[in-house]
Design an enzyme around this catalytic site. Structure first.
Site, PDB file in Angstrom:
ATOM      1  N   CYS A   9       0.871  -1.286  -0.056  1.00  0.00           N
ATOM      2  CA  CYS A   9      -0.046   0.073   0.137  1.00  0.00           C
ATOM      3  C   CYS A   9       0.918   1.166   0.023  1.00  0.00           C
ATOM      4  O   CYS A   9       2.112   1.197   0.378  1.00  0.00           O
ATOM      5  CB  CYS A   9      -1.063   0.225   1.250  1.00  0.00           C
ATOM      6  N   GLU A  23       0.583   3.925   1.547  1.00  0.00           N
ATOM      7  CA  GLU A  23       0.808   4.539   3.141  1.00  0.00           C
ATOM      8  C   GLU A  23       1.947   3.844   3.951  1.00  0.00           C
ATOM      9  O   GLU A  23       2.976   4.347   4.354  1.00  0.00           O
ATOM     10  CB  GLU A  23      -0.284   4.192   4.040  1.00  0.00           C
TER      11      GLU A  23
HETATM   12  N1  THU Z   1      -4.285   0.563  -1.301  1.00  0.00           N
HETATM   13  C1  THU Z   1      -3.524   1.163  -0.754  1.00  0.00           C
HETATM   14  O1  THU Z   1      -2.467   1.642  -1.360  1.00  0.00           O
HETATM   15  N2  THU Z   1      -3.835   1.782   0.485  1.00  0.00           N
HETATM   16  C2  THU Z   1      -4.694   1.387   1.315  1.00  0.00           C
HETATM   17  O2  THU Z   1      -4.853   1.641   2.413  1.00  0.00           O
HETATM   18  C3  THU Z   1      -5.777   0.330   0.831  1.00  0.00           C
HETATM   19  C4  THU Z   1      -5.249   0.024  -0.572  1.00  0.00           C
HETATM   20  C5  THU Z   1      -4.047  -0.163  -2.626  1.00  0.00           C
HETATM   21  C6  THU Z   1      -3.678  -1.771  -2.651  1.00  0.00           C
HETATM   22  C7  THU Z   1      -4.025  -2.012  -4.094  1.00  0.00           C
HETATM   23  O3  THU Z   1      -2.933  -1.935  -5.134  1.00  0.00           O
HETATM   24  C8  THU Z   1      -5.198  -1.265  -4.440  1.00  0.00           C
HETATM   25  O4  THU Z   1      -5.159  -0.036  -3.383  1.00  0.00           O
HETATM   26  C9  THU Z   1      -6.572  -1.732  -4.718  1.00  0.00           C
HETATM   27  O5  THU Z   1      -6.633  -2.414  -3.164  1.00  0.00           O
END
Ligand code: THU
Length: 132
Positions: free
Chosen positions: A54, A56
């Protein structure tokens, strides 16, 4: 110290570097530490989907690699695909790890009306795992 609007704009700009060919859901994050320094991250996907990182946690890893420890005070998150892009549970636990002593973390998002709003880590994760 950058304002919440500036942090949000940084998250927005960096989201263009997201590597998300599988979900087509780009995310950008910008975290702020007590010393005023900011670090950016994007989500990075993998053909083995479960390996996805993710935005974050990417931003927080970069902060850690640059020597930051327990000084996180704010993080802005942006996705062009969804207003109110609330961090997942794993990322909340990571924020808890790096938060400043006796301080909450401001979580900066864009609401449905396009306004920049603030929640806190405590709102989303009132209790946190720890041991000892
Ligand atoms: N994702 C994030 O980058 N941060 C989050 O807190 C939730 C989900 C991303 C992971 C994945 O690449 C995409 O969002 C769809 O789930």
């Amino acid at each position: 110290m950058k304002t919440k609007e500036e942090l949000f704009l940084e998250a927005k700009k960096i989201s263009e570097n997201s590597y998300s060919p599988y979900s087509n859901f780009p995310v950008g994050a910008c975290c702020l530490f007590e010393n005023g320094k900011t670090y950016l991250g994007v989500n990075v996907e993998n053909v083995s989907y479960g390996l996805t990182l993710c935005a974050e946690r990417n931003a927080l890893s970069t902060a850690c690699a640059n020597g930051e420890r327990k000084g996180l005070i704010a993080i802005a998150i942006y996705s062009p695909k969804q207003k109110m892009c609330i961090p997942c549970g794993a990322c909340l636990q990571w924020m808890a790890e790096f938060r400043a002593e006796n301080k909450d973390v401001s979580i900066i998002l864009e609401n449905e009306k396009g306004e920049i709003i603030e929640h806190t880590l405590k709102d989303f994760l009132p209790f946190t795992f720890k041991f000892n």
